[in-house]
Design a protein around this motif. Structure first.
Motif, PDB file in Angstrom:
ATOM      1  N   VAL A 303       0.841  -1.211   0.000  1.00  0.00           N
ATOM      2  CA  VAL A 303       0.000   0.000   0.000  1.00  0.00           C
ATOM      3  C   VAL A 303       0.870   1.253   0.000  1.00  0.00           C
ATOM      4  O   VAL A 303       0.421   2.321   0.416  1.00  0.00           O
ATOM      5  N   ASP A 304       2.109   1.123  -0.451  1.00  0.00           N
ATOM      6  CA  ASP A 304       3.038   2.247  -0.402  1.00  0.00           C
ATOM      7  C   ASP A 304       3.539   2.602  -1.801  1.00  0.00           C
ATOM      8  O   ASP A 304       3.892   1.718  -2.590  1.00  0.00           O
ATOM      9  N   HIS A 351       0.907   5.969   1.959  1.00  0.00           N
ATOM     10  CA  HIS A 351       0.761   4.702   2.687  1.00  0.00           C
ATOM     11  C   HIS A 351      -0.723   4.514   2.952  1.00  0.00           C
ATOM     12  O   HIS A 351      -1.253   5.022   3.941  1.00  0.00           O
ATOM     13  N   GLY A 352      -1.389   3.858   2.018  1.00  0.00           N
ATOM     14  CA  GLY A 352      -2.832   3.729   2.127  1.00  0.00           C
ATOM     15  C   GLY A 352      -3.487   5.097   2.128  1.00  0.00           C
ATOM     16  O   GLY A 352      -3.269   5.908   1.213  1.00  0.00           O
ATOM     17  N   PRO A 353      -4.254   5.398   3.188  1.00  0.00           N
ATOM     18  CA  PRO A 353      -4.954   6.694   3.223  1.00  0.00           C
ATOM     19  C   PRO A 353      -4.065   7.863   3.649  1.00  0.00           C
ATOM     20  O   PRO A 353      -4.491   9.010   3.608  1.00  0.00           O
ATOM     21  N   GLU A 393     -11.543   6.982   3.816  1.00  0.00           N
ATOM     22  CA  GLU A 393     -11.043   5.615   3.783  1.00  0.00           C
ATOM     23  C   GLU A 393     -10.838   5.058   5.184  1.00  0.00           C
ATOM     24  O   GLU A 393     -11.122   3.882   5.458  1.00  0.00           O
TER      25      GLU A 393
END
Length: 451
Positions: A303-304, A351-353, A393
């Protein structure tokens, strides 16, 4: 008397056009665009004499563009993965400043995957705006200006942003050559060399407190005058007006500047300096340089992602003729002129949200030539930070987007480099308002929503 121009303006526009594929050729679809645009501009001004004056401009424009893909995926061959040629032309007819035709040509050539070469050539035309022609107020300002020889400031009388019905359009010719390189997936590098030639450049000198530095370049014109010619010009404008705006015109003193030039019963002509602060056609300029941009994008985790960018301009030449028939003089990297080097780099991580971004802005060292002796202004580098969190998110909220942001500007609280420049209406002095920001570290919090 004070002369102000309360203004009401209306603007109407209409247009019609067609665009699309005419037919297919081996390299792809040949596309054409044709169209017409019309504008009607109306401005009604109160002249300050209980009368109203209406200025009107009607513009009729025709344009056409063709895109010809000579080589493309269907007929690619060694050395010609892609080759596209574009040509465009625009005709504009202004009811008040005449007609102009301006072409533009471009070429994109991809000899092999990962390298694209491009080039363009074109001309352009900019008509003076109503505020530039007619102004929005008329005063005779007197204000202290930078003394090129050093020492105390010199009082200069300037006519303000009043009317200049003799203003002409400015034109330019531009050509570029460049390349886009993709040595491997995720990395792109772009380089563009540009050459721009402006003619009849429209410039206003009202806020330029260093105008006396360029007095020699304006010799033989009415832009800057000294002594008895300056006194005669100042008195004539004060009593009789300028550019169709009748007098008398008020004298406005700024910062306690001396008005000894006008002292009765006899004027001290040696104290008289006049400069025309209206919008003027002040010669031409030639600029060459290099723009560059680099971008690298990589997935570094489930997710990065990581994005690195850098953009900048390296100016190789900037020459200016201050009057239409004057010689070109080198003004590159001088104060208040285009600077040799500017760049900006950033690194962004998601990193994701969550996302974070750090940006570094840099302006190279340059010369302050409005003082004697000239001084070198130090380079200036500033770091900004941005953090963001997609709340939609994290908390599974309704709506397309709800984001929280935090910004830290000028993270290290850098002061702008010292510049020996006089205070003015646009600057407190001691720094270059056109190149740096005197405000220190700042924090900002934002909440953005989209539905």
């Amino acid at each position: 008397a004070e002369a102000t121009f309360p203004t009401n303006a209306t603007f109407s526009t209409w247009q019609a056009g067609v665009d699309g594929t005419v037919f297919s050729i081996p390299g792809g679809d040949l596309k054409v665009a044709l169209g017409y645009e019309g504008q009607d501009q109306q401005q009604t001004r109160n002249t300050g004499l209980a009368t109203e004056v209406t200025n009107a401009r009607v513009i009729h424009s025709l344009y056409g563009e063709i895109n010809v893909p000579i080589f493309g995926p269907a007929n690619a061959m060694t050395g010609f993965e892609e080759l596209t040629v574009t040509a465009a032309v625009r005709y504009d007819h202004y009811s008040d400043v005449g007609a102009t035709t301006n072409p533009k040509f471009g070429i994109n050539w991809e000899p092999f995957h990962g390298l694209k070469l491009r080039g363009s050539y074109g001309t352009s035309f900019r008509a003076p705006t109503f505020p530039e022609i007619f102004g929005n107020s008329t005063f005779l300002y007197v204000q202290g200006h930078q003394n090129p020889a050093g020492g105390a400031a010199l009082p200069v009388f300037k006519v303000g942003s009043g009317p200049n019905p003799d203003l002409e359009p400015e034109t330019s010719t531009t050509w570029t050559v460049g390349a886009d390189i993709e040595p491997f997936d995720g990395l792109t590098i772009g380089v563009t060399y540009f050459d721009i030639d402006y003619r009849n450049t429209i410039t206003g000198l009202l806020s330029n407190l260093a105008i006396l530095t360029y007095a020699n370049e304006y010799a033989g014109t009415d832009v800057i005058l000294f002594g008895r010619p300056a006194y005669d010009r100042i008195v004539d404008i004060r009593d009789h007006g300028i550019g169709g705006q009748p007098g008398p015109i008020a004298v406005r003193v700024i910062g306690g500047a001396s008005t000894a030039c006008l002292d009765a019963p006899t004027a001290n002509y040696s104290n008289c300096i006049y400069a025309d602060g209206r919008s003027l056609n002040l010669g031409r300029s030639q600029m060459q340089g290099l723009d560059f941009n680099v971008r690298y994008f990589a997935d570094i985790g489930p997710v990065d992602t990581l994005t690195l960018t850098a953009t900048g301009t390296i100016l190789t030449a900037y020459n200016v003729a201050f009057t239409p028939g004057g010689p070109l003089t080198d003004q590159q990297n001088n104060i208040y002129q285009p600077l040799t080097f500017k760049a900006r780099a950033a690194v962004a991580w998601t990193h994701g949200p969550f996302n974070a971004r750090m940006q570094v802005s840099h302006i190279g060292s340059y010369i302050n030539n409005i003082v004697t002796p000239v001084e070198t202004v130090d380079s200036f580098t500033m770091v900004d930070l941005n953090f963001g969190l997609e709340l939609s998110e994290v908390f599974d909220l309704p709506g397309e987007r709800l984001a929280l942001g935090l910004e830290v500007r000028n993270l290290f609280d850098r002061d702008p480099p010292y510049v020996n420049a006089r205070p003015g209406q646009n600057s407190a002095g001691g720094f270059d308002v056109t190149a740096s920001d005197p405000i220190g570290r700042q924090f900002a919090v934002s909440l953005r929503a989209a539905f």
